[in-house]
Each structure stands twice: as structure tokens, then as C-alpha cells.
Design a protein around this motif. Structure first.
Motif, PDB file in Angstrom:
ATOM      1  N   SER A 450       0.789  -1.235   0.000  1.00 29.72           N
ATOM      2  CA  SER A 450       0.000   0.000   0.000  1.00 29.72           C
ATOM      3  C   SER A 450       0.816   1.277   0.000  1.00 29.72           C
ATOM      4  O   SER A 450       0.332   2.320  -0.443  1.00 29.72           O
ATOM      5  N   ASN A 451       2.059   1.249   0.489  1.00 29.78           N
ATOM      6  CA  ASN A 451       2.849   2.482   0.539  1.00 29.78           C
ATOM      7  C   ASN A 451       3.686   2.709  -0.723  1.00 29.78           C
ATOM      8  O   ASN A 451       4.456   3.667  -0.792  1.00 29.78           O
ATOM      9  N   GLY A 452       3.552   1.820  -1.686  1.00 24.40           N
ATOM     10  CA  GLY A 452       4.137   2.066  -2.993  1.00 24.40           C
ATOM     11  C   GLY A 452       5.653   2.002  -3.056  1.00 24.40           C
ATOM     12  O   GLY A 452       6.322   1.366  -2.238  1.00 24.40           O
ATOM     13  N   CYS A 453       6.197   2.685  -4.046  1.00 25.31           N
ATOM     14  CA  CYS A 453       7.617   2.653  -4.371  1.00 25.31           C
ATOM     15  C   CYS A 453       8.457   3.276  -3.249  1.00 25.31           C
ATOM     16  O   CYS A 453       8.116   4.334  -2.705  1.00 25.31           O
ATOM     17  N   LEU A 454       9.573   2.624  -2.915  1.00 29.87           N
ATOM     18  CA  LEU A 454      10.459   3.132  -1.856  1.00 29.87           C
ATOM     19  C   LEU A 454      11.000   4.513  -2.193  1.00 29.87           C
ATOM     20  O   LEU A 454      11.108   5.375  -1.307  1.00 29.87           O
ATOM     21  N   LEU A 455      11.333   4.747  -3.451  1.00 27.09           N
ATOM     22  CA  LEU A 455      11.888   6.054  -3.822  1.00 27.09           C
ATOM     23  C   LEU A 455      10.886   7.170  -3.536  1.00 27.09           C
ATOM     24  O   LEU A 455      11.233   8.208  -2.948  1.00 27.09           O
ATOM     25  N   GLU A 460       8.494  11.534  -0.358  1.00 25.22           N
ATOM     26  CA  GLU A 460       7.206  12.158  -0.034  1.00 25.22           C
ATOM     27  C   GLU A 460       6.429  11.468   1.085  1.00 25.22           C
ATOM     28  O   GLU A 460       5.604  12.104   1.743  1.00 25.22           O
ATOM     29  N   GLY A 461       6.667  10.168   1.305  1.00 26.02           N
ATOM     30  CA  GLY A 461       5.786   9.391   2.181  1.00 26.02           C
ATOM     31  C   GLY A 461       6.115   9.436   3.647  1.00 26.02           C
ATOM     32  O   GLY A 461       5.259   9.138   4.487  1.00 26.02           O
ATOM     33  N   LEU A 462       7.365   9.776   4.003  1.00 30.75           N
ATOM     34  CA  LEU A 462       7.731   9.808   5.420  1.00 30.75           C
ATOM     35  C   LEU A 462       7.051  11.003   6.080  1.00 30.75           C
ATOM     36  O   LEU A 462       7.259  12.155   5.687  1.00 30.75           O
ATOM     37  N   LYS A 463       6.253  10.726   7.104  1.00 29.30           N
ATOM     38  CA  LYS A 463       5.442  11.780   7.715  1.00 29.30           C
ATOM     39  C   LYS A 463       6.257  12.698   8.619  1.00 29.30           C
ATOM     40  O   LYS A 463       5.862  13.802   8.924  1.00 29.30           O
ATOM     41  N   GLN A 464       7.409  12.226   9.072  1.00 28.98           N
ATOM     42  CA  GLN A 464       8.277  13.051   9.900  1.00 28.98           C
ATOM     43  C   GLN A 464       9.719  12.681   9.586  1.00 28.98           C
ATOM     44  O   GLN A 464       9.977  11.724   8.873  1.00 28.98           O
ATOM     45  N   VAL A 502       7.024  -0.610  -0.386  1.00 27.81           N
ATOM     46  CA  VAL A 502       6.861  -0.467   1.061  1.00 27.81           C
ATOM     47  C   VAL A 502       5.430  -0.848   1.437  1.00 27.81           C
ATOM     48  O   VAL A 502       4.472  -0.334   0.843  1.00 27.81           O
ATOM     49  N   ASP A 503       5.281  -1.752   2.415  1.00 26.54           N
ATOM     50  CA  ASP A 503       3.929  -2.159   2.809  1.00 26.54           C
ATOM     51  C   ASP A 503       3.358  -1.213   3.862  1.00 26.54           C
ATOM     52  O   ASP A 503       3.997  -0.231   4.269  1.00 26.54           O
ATOM     53  N   GLY A 504       2.166  -1.511   4.308  1.00 24.70           N
ATOM     54  CA  GLY A 504       1.470  -0.630   5.242  1.00 24.70           C
ATOM     55  C   GLY A 504       2.135  -0.499   6.597  1.00 24.70           C
ATOM     56  O   GLY A 504       1.871   0.461   7.338  1.00 24.70           O
ATOM     57  N   HIS A 505       3.015  -1.452   6.958  1.00 23.94           N
ATOM     58  CA  HIS A 505       3.721  -1.394   8.233  1.00 23.94           C
ATOM     59  C   HIS A 505       5.110  -0.784   8.101  1.00 23.94           C
ATOM     60  O   HIS A 505       5.833  -0.674   9.086  1.00 23.94           O
ATOM     61  N   GLY A 506       5.497  -0.409   6.875  1.00 22.92           N
ATOM     62  CA  GLY A 506       6.818   0.167   6.670  1.00 22.92           C
ATOM     63  C   GLY A 506       7.891  -0.832   6.290  1.00 22.92           C
ATOM     64  O   GLY A 506       9.060  -0.463   6.155  1.00 22.92           O
ATOM     65  N   THR A 507       7.523  -2.100   6.100  1.00 23.98           N
ATOM     66  CA  THR A 507       8.496  -3.103   5.659  1.00 23.98           C
ATOM     67  C   THR A 507       8.821  -2.894   4.184  1.00 23.98           C
ATOM     68  O   THR A 507       7.921  -2.696   3.365  1.00 23.98           O
ATOM     69  N   VAL A 508      10.105  -2.942   3.857  1.00 24.00           N
ATOM     70  CA  VAL A 508      10.554  -2.753   2.476  1.00 24.00           C
ATOM     71  C   VAL A 508      10.750  -4.122   1.820  1.00 24.00           C
ATOM     72  O   VAL A 508      11.327  -5.034   2.422  1.00 24.00           O
ATOM     73  N   LYS A 509      10.275  -4.263   0.578  1.00 27.35           N
ATOM     74  CA  LYS A 509      10.386  -5.520  -0.152  1.00 27.35           C
ATOM     75  C   LYS A 509      10.931  -5.254  -1.557  1.00 27.35           C
ATOM     76  O   LYS A 509      10.540  -4.285  -2.205  1.00 27.35           O
ATOM     77  N   GLY A 567      16.236   9.910  -1.066  1.00 29.33           N
ATOM     78  CA  GLY A 567      15.792   9.787  -2.450  1.00 29.33           C
ATOM     79  C   GLY A 567      16.446  10.700  -3.456  1.00 29.33           C
ATOM     80  O   GLY A 567      15.882  10.941  -4.538  1.00 29.33           O
ATOM     81  N   ARG A 568      17.655  11.193  -3.179  1.00 29.24           N
ATOM     82  CA  ARG A 568      18.338  12.030  -4.164  1.00 29.24           C
ATOM     83  C   ARG A 568      18.875  11.172  -5.298  1.00 29.24           C
ATOM     84  O   ARG A 568      19.092   9.965  -5.153  1.00 29.24           O
ATOM     85  N   LEU A 569      19.117  11.793  -6.435  1.00 27.25           N
ATOM     86  CA  LEU A 569      19.638  11.094  -7.608  1.00 27.25           C
ATOM     87  C   LEU A 569      21.153  10.926  -7.458  1.00 27.25           C
ATOM     88  O   LEU A 569      21.869  11.915  -7.268  1.00 27.25           O
ATOM     89  N   PRO A 570      21.663   9.703  -7.553  1.00 25.60           N
ATOM     90  CA  PRO A 570      23.119   9.504  -7.453  1.00 25.60           C
ATOM     91  C   PRO A 570      23.866  10.250  -8.558  1.00 25.60           C
ATOM     92  O   PRO A 570      23.403  10.289  -9.704  1.00 25.60           O
ATOM     93  N   TYR A 571      25.005  10.829  -8.234  1.00 28.60           N
ATOM     94  CA  TYR A 571      25.824  11.601  -9.183  1.00 28.60           C
ATOM     95  C   TYR A 571      24.952  12.616  -9.924  1.00 28.60           C
ATOM     96  O   TYR A 571      25.006  12.736 -11.157  1.00 28.60           O
ATOM     97  N   GLU A 572      24.165  13.377  -9.182  1.00 30.56           N
ATOM     98  CA  GLU A 572      23.118  14.197  -9.797  1.00 30.56           C
ATOM     99  C   GLU A 572      23.660  15.266 -10.751  1.00 30.56           C
ATOM    100  O   GLU A 572      22.938  15.730 -11.635  1.00 30.56           O
ATOM    101  N   ARG A 573      24.939  15.645 -10.631  1.00 27.03           N
ATOM    102  CA  ARG A 573      25.491  16.690 -11.501  1.00 27.03           C
ATOM    103  C   ARG A 573      26.212  16.127 -12.722  1.00 27.03           C
ATOM    104  O   ARG A 573      26.755  16.872 -13.522  1.00 27.03           O
ATOM    105  N   LEU A 574      26.239  14.797 -12.859  1.00 31.53           N
ATOM    106  CA  LEU A 574      26.953  14.170 -13.966  1.00 31.53           C
ATOM    107  C   LEU A 574      25.983  13.506 -14.933  1.00 31.53           C
ATOM    108  O   LEU A 574      24.946  12.986 -14.527  1.00 31.53           O
TER     109      LEU A 574
END
Length: 632
Positions: A450-455, A460-464, A502-509, A567-574
Motif C-alpha cells: 500500500s505504501n508504494g515505491c520506496l523512492l 514524499e511518504g515519510l510523515k516526519q 513499502v507495505d502498510g507497516h513500513g516493511t521494504v520488499k 531519495g536524491r539522484l546519485p551523481y546528480e550533476r553528472l
């Protein structure tokens, strides 16, 4: 006793002494049973055993191997072997080679299904702060010798530096399909199990499960679906992860929440908001357990406290030094009535048992799914294989449905392997439920999270603002899912935060594992938008297009970096061309602000110039677990 498998007098070397001396070596009587190794004090005059000195649970054993004898050791210590578990190496000296070989063979046979088996070990002793074989000075250092059965293949080089597109046909011939999971030991057939969850039959071959009722196991040829009989004599197949052996293990207690991490425990306890609410979970240290307790104690918001369950040398359990118990259930029962040093007694059981785990498929033998049983509810996104939608199977079970674009996949090859992929089941992998192949486009039906893509969740998804424990737990989830895939000889080839859910409990798969092998070359574009994911690729992929489990290790280090930069893009300036050139010359990602030196050390260990310098996923999982244990 009748349940003893082996019993022998050995010399044991103490694990506790900092310096090695003759006083470290004592005769002990070792007893091997189905569940553990126990060793006792030995009275040579009477030829009998006395008090229990210690135990090792078989499920905690990671390696059993010989050890090269001490250079100046006496004749009675000429046949040593080692048992590696979470406390470190247990060194034992047999009287002769036959006895040593018998114990090693039996132990290896009994622990071969353990999930934490090592791939490398130290062939020499740890003596006075140093490994004699490799001179490393850290006791937890990675082994220096590969165990039999684990070999690395030589690199294949070519003249051109231009990356070649991956060739599924070549890779398929070079690497066989993952092996079928081995059959379970026959001794489990006939055992009595108790249902932890309700299960409604999905096919005529299935058997209904009613929570807390007993069932007899009749057949275990499929590790995910066991044939069972209920108390009324009805027989059928049940999901093996819905039951637990009667009278054995903590799973039968509602307060035990298996596979729950610290952050999830805190969220669950705070949601219940009951003073004295508690649960017991697996500690981040393998084989250990933690009591998580919620207390208001004058604080309106309430606080969560975490207490590690400790073990005495005699194998007893305790939370408070003065109160020891022979079992964890006895310990919990005592503290339900007595705080004994904690902020509160354990008043209310808080459980996550309402949500059953995923099954391997939607019923025994079901891998081809009738598309008429699928209801499409909403679009979730458009991935590299096509549109992904959220829906229901038979109107009640949440599923994600990938609608594969025609012409982008070698469909026949994938369909054949889908039957095997469905047997892969791990709490940190997105479960494949089945496929729809009778029409075009074909559908791949998987578990819905239910919590969708980890990226997206990181951005956006972390509430704090996340805690250091929460970030490390995300990395732990991925490392354990990948360690399982590694053990099954699967290469992901596109591991990144965008390919985790990410599931509803915050587990990453981890998701989409193995799929890229079936993407046709002239159509293949990774989810990063290039012929392969440049920003997640090591030098041997950038230069020679050589994919392996070690290229997945590199990608995991980049994924950790994504987690710690939210969630930043790796090597974002290259651009891609600059990345290929500079990474090949030694450029590495900087340390994120949220990552301390120990976390960054794990990341950089994944980015070794040579593939064989990088750790395995099992070793990474241990390293992350150890850091989590320090934080808790």
C-alpha cells in the motif's frame, strides 16, 4: 536420553577469556539433540556429567568446519573443529578424525536449511586478538576462505570500452535456473501444527485453517504448501507459513510479532495507545529477542521502551538480573504481574496477527490465473514492462497486476520460470502470485503493497524526519531479501530504490527480481532510462557489461545512499558518459549527511574496484544487524 542423537566427551576452548592459556581448555560432555547442542561439566572420576555449562540452538548455527590445528598444540588437541553462531566461534577438539568427521557431517546435515549460513570462514583460530589465517584484528571480520560450493567465476574482458547490451540467451546458457527448494526432512511428516491465521480455501485442493486449531501434517513435498488433516478427518493443502509446530516456538503466543522491527513496533504500540501495551519481537541481533513496551507514566504522548531479553551461561532468560526463567513464555508471564525494574508491568498484549502473511501463490498448484477473476481498480504507474494496476482477485484479495507490453519480453522463457519464481518466498520480497498467459498482453499478478515505491516513499511518504534506526531498518530489509535471492542464485540487475516497495507497516520488499533476464535486447530500457542503470552500476558492468551477484552488491550500496539522502539522484550533476568515465577512474558517492561513519563504511564496502573485494549480501545483512543492535 532417548532423544539424544550424539554424545561425546570433547575438549572445549573457552570463548570468554581475552588471552589464551592452558586454563582455557576443559573437558566437557557434548550432547546433540534435534534442537540444540548442550555441553556439561564432566567428572572424570565418576565418568558422569554434572551441571549444564551452555547451549547452542541449531537454528542459530551459521557454519560448521574443521580448524587447522594449533602450531604448538598437544596431541589431544590435534583434531579441532568450529561451530560458528551469533556469539562467535565455539572451538571443540575431538579425540580422533573419525569422531570429528561424524559430528561435522551430522551437524551440517541438521543445519543445512538455516537461513544465515556463511559463505566464507576462517580456517585458523582466533588467538589473542588476531585471526591466525589472515591476521585481521576484528573478531567479526569476514572470513578469508570460501566454503565448498561457493566459487566465483573469472571476469570476461574484451577490447572495446563501449557497453554491450545484455544477452538473455547467453546468460541463460551460462547460468542454470535456480534449483528447486529442497524437500523438508521427513521427520516433520506426521507432526501436529497449530494454525496462527485463518485461511479460506482458494481451490478444491486446499484445506480451511481455523486459528488456534490443530492439524496433522501428511506431506511436505512442496515447501510452501503442506498437505494436512484437520481434527474432523478432512484433508487438503495449507500454506506452510500459516502454521507453527504445536508446543514448540514462540509463534503460538499472540504477544510474539515475528519479523517486526523497532520502528514498526513503536508505531503499533503508539496506535494502540495503551499504558503497559507490549509485544515481543526478533531483535536486530540474530537469535535474540526484544520486549517493546509502551508507557504513559505521566507523559500524555507516551514513550516506547525496548528491553533485550538476556541469557545466562546456563541458558536461562531474564530482563531483570535477579529474575531468571527457563523459557521466554515463563519470563513474560512473570512480568505481566511484576514490573521488576521496567517502567511498567506488561499489561496489554499488542499484536499484528490480524494481517496474515503472503502465500506463495493464491492456492495450491495455482500459477495460471483466470483474468476473469481479476478486477482492475486504479492505475499505480507505468513501469519498464508496461502499466501496473491495483486490483482484486476474486473480489476480495488485494493484488498488483503488471500488464506486459507486447514484444518487450521473451514471454515463453519467462512463463516457464514463473513456476519456479512463485516458490521463492521471503518477507522482504514482493510475492509473485501467478500469471495470466492465455491472452495478450500477459499479466503478472503480485502482492500489493500500500505504501508504494520506496523512492517515492523516501521523498514524499515519510510523515516526519526519519530516525537513524528507521533508515537502517529499510537497508536491513533489502539486504535480507537480496541475501535470500543470492542463496537461490538470482541476479537482480536493476536493484534500486525505485524497484523496492513499502507495505502498510513500513516493511521494504524487493520487486522485479529476475525479470530483466527476459527483456528482449532491442526493446530493453531499464527503469533508469538507459540500456542498463548506469548510476547503479559498477565498473565491470559499465565497461564490459558483466552482471553478477557482485554487481547487485554495488547497486545495494547506491540504494543505501538513496535511503540516507531521502531519495536524491546519485551523481546528480553528472551525465551518463561522465559517470562511466569517472567511476571507472575511482569516483565514489559522498557520505550523506544522515549517514554516520559506520553506515558509510558499509556503503563503501559495496563499491570495491574488483568484484571479489565486495562482501556477500549475507555479510551485509550481518553488518547492518550489528549496527542496529548497537543503536538499540
Amino acid at each position: 536420553m532417548s532423544d539424544n542423537i550424539l554424545e561425546e566427551i570433547f575438549i572445549k576452548r573457552s570463548q570468554q577469556k581475552k588471552k589464551t592459556s592452558p586454563l582455557n581448555y576443559k573437558e566437557r560432555i557434548f550432547v546433540l539433540t534435534q534442537e540444540k547442542i548442550a555441553y556439561y561439566d564432566y567428572d572424570p572420576d565418576k565418568g558422569k556429567r554434572k551441571g549444564l555449562k551452555g547451549t547452542v540452538d541449531l537454528e542459530k548455527i551459521k557454519c560448521v568446519e574443521t580448524v587447522q590445528p594449533e602450531p604448538t598444540g598437544p596431541p589431544e588437541r590435534a583434531y579441532p573443529f568450529q561451530i560458528i553462531y551469533d556469539e562467535g566461534p565455539l572451538y571443540i577438539f575431538a579425540k580422533n578424525e573419525d569422531v570429528r568427521a561424524e559430528w561435522i557431517k551430522k551437524l551440517k546435515e541438521m543445519v543445512r536449511f538455516n537461513k544465515d549460513l556463511m559463505q566464507k570462514y576462517h580456517p585458523c583460530f582466533w588467538v589473542d586478538g588476531t585471526w591466525l589465517c589472515c591476521q585481521q584484528e576484528v573478531k567479526q571480520a569476514m572470513g578469508c576462505k570460501v566454503l565448498d560450493g561457493f566459487t566465483s567465476k573469472p571476469s570476461r574482458r574484451r577490447g572495446s570500452r563501449k557497453p554491450l547490451p545484455p544477452t538473455p540467451q547467453e546468460e541463460k546458457s551460462a547460468r542454470p535456473l535456480p534449483p528447486q527448494p529442497p524437500e523438508q526432512p521427513s521427520r516433520f511428516v506426521g507432526m501436529t501444527v497449530i494454525a496462527e491465521y485463518e485461511y479460506t480455501p482458494m481451490t478444491p485442493q486446499d484445506l480451511e485453517l481455523r486459528k488456534d486449531e490443530e492439524y496433522t501434517i501428511l506431506e511436505m513435498t512442496d515447501q510452501n504448501w503442506w498437505k494436512a488433516r484437520d481434527k474432523y478427518g478432512k484433508e487438503g493443502y495449507i500454506p506452510s507459513n500459516y502454521v507453527v509446530e504445536a508446543g514448540n516456538g514462540l509463534e503460538r503466543f499472540d504477544w510474539y510479532c515475528k519479523n517486526m522491527n523497532r520502528s514498526q513496533a513503536e508505531n503499533l504500540l503508539k496506535t494502540e495507545n495503551k499504558d503497559g501495551g507490549f509485544l515481543v519481537r526478533d531483535s536486530s541481533k540474530a537469535g535474540k529477542y526484544t520486549v517493546s513496551l509502551f508507557s504513559k507514566g505521566g507523559d500524555v504522548a507516551g514513550v516506547c521502551r525496548h528491553y533485550n531479553i538476556c541469557t545466562t551461561p546456563q541458558g536461562q532468560f531474564y530482563l531483570a538480573e535477579k529474575h531468571h526463567f527457563s523459557s521466554i513464555p515463563d519470563l513474560i508471564n512473570y512480568h505481566q504481574h511484576n514490573a521488576a525494574g521496567m517502567v511498567s508491568r506488561l499489561k496489554y498484549i499488542v499484536s499484528n496477527r490480524a494481517q496474515p502473511p503472503s502465500t506463495a501463490g493464491l492456492g495450491y498448484g495455482v500459477w495460471e490465473i483466470d483474468p476473469r477473476h481479476l478486477t482492475f481498480i486504479k492505475e499505480l504507474g507505468n513501469g519498464q514492462f508496461g502499466v501496473v494496476k491495483y486490483g482484486k482477485w476474486q473480489g476480495q484479495h488485494d493484488v498488483a497486476i503488471k500488464m506486459i507490453k507486447e514484444g518487450c519480453m521473451s514471454e515463453d522463457d519467462f512463463i516457464e520460470e514463473a513456476k519456479i519464481m512463485m516458490k521463492l518466498r521471503h518477507e522482504n520480497l514482493v510475492q509473485l502470485y501467478g500469471v495470466c498467459t492465455k491472452q495478450r498482453p500477459i499479466y503478472i499478478v503480485t502482492e500489493f503493497l500500500s505504501n508504494g515505491c520506496l523512492l517515492t516513499y523516501l521523498r514524499e511518504g515519510l510523515k516526519q524526519h526519519p530516525t537513524s534506526v528507521q533508515l537502517l531498518e529499510m537497508c536491513k530489509d533489502v539486504s535480507e531479501g537480496m541475501a535470500y535471492l543470492e542463496s537461490k542464485q538470482y541476479i537482480h540487475r536493476d536493484l534500486a530504490a525505485r524497484n523496492c516497495l513499502v507495505d502498510g507497516h513500513g516493511t521494504v520488499k524487493v520487486t522485479d527480481f529476475g525479470l530483466s533476464r527476459y527483456v528482449l535486447d532491442d526493446e530493453y530500457t531499464s527503469s533508469a532510462g538507459t540500456k542498463f542503470p548506469v548510476r547503479w552500476s559498477p565498473p565491470e558492468v559499465l565497461l564490459y557489461c558483466k552482471f553478477s551477484s557482485k554487481s547487485d552488491i554495488w547497486a545495494y550500496g547506491v540504494l543505501m545512499w538513496e535511503v540516507y539522502t531521502l531519495g536524491r539522484l546519485p551523481y546528480e550533476r553528472l551525465n551518463n558518459t561522465e559517470i562511466v568515465e569517472q567511476v571507472s577512474r575511482g569516483l565514489r558517492l559522498y557520505r550523506p549527511q544522515l549517514a554516520n561513519d559506520k553506515v558509510y563504511t558499509i556503503m563503501t564496502s559495496c563499491w570495491g574496484e574488483k568484484a571479489d573485494e565486495r562482501p556477500t549480501f549475507q555479510e551485509l545483512a550481518f553488518a547492518v544487524q550489528d549496527l542496529l543492535y548497537e543503536l538499540q
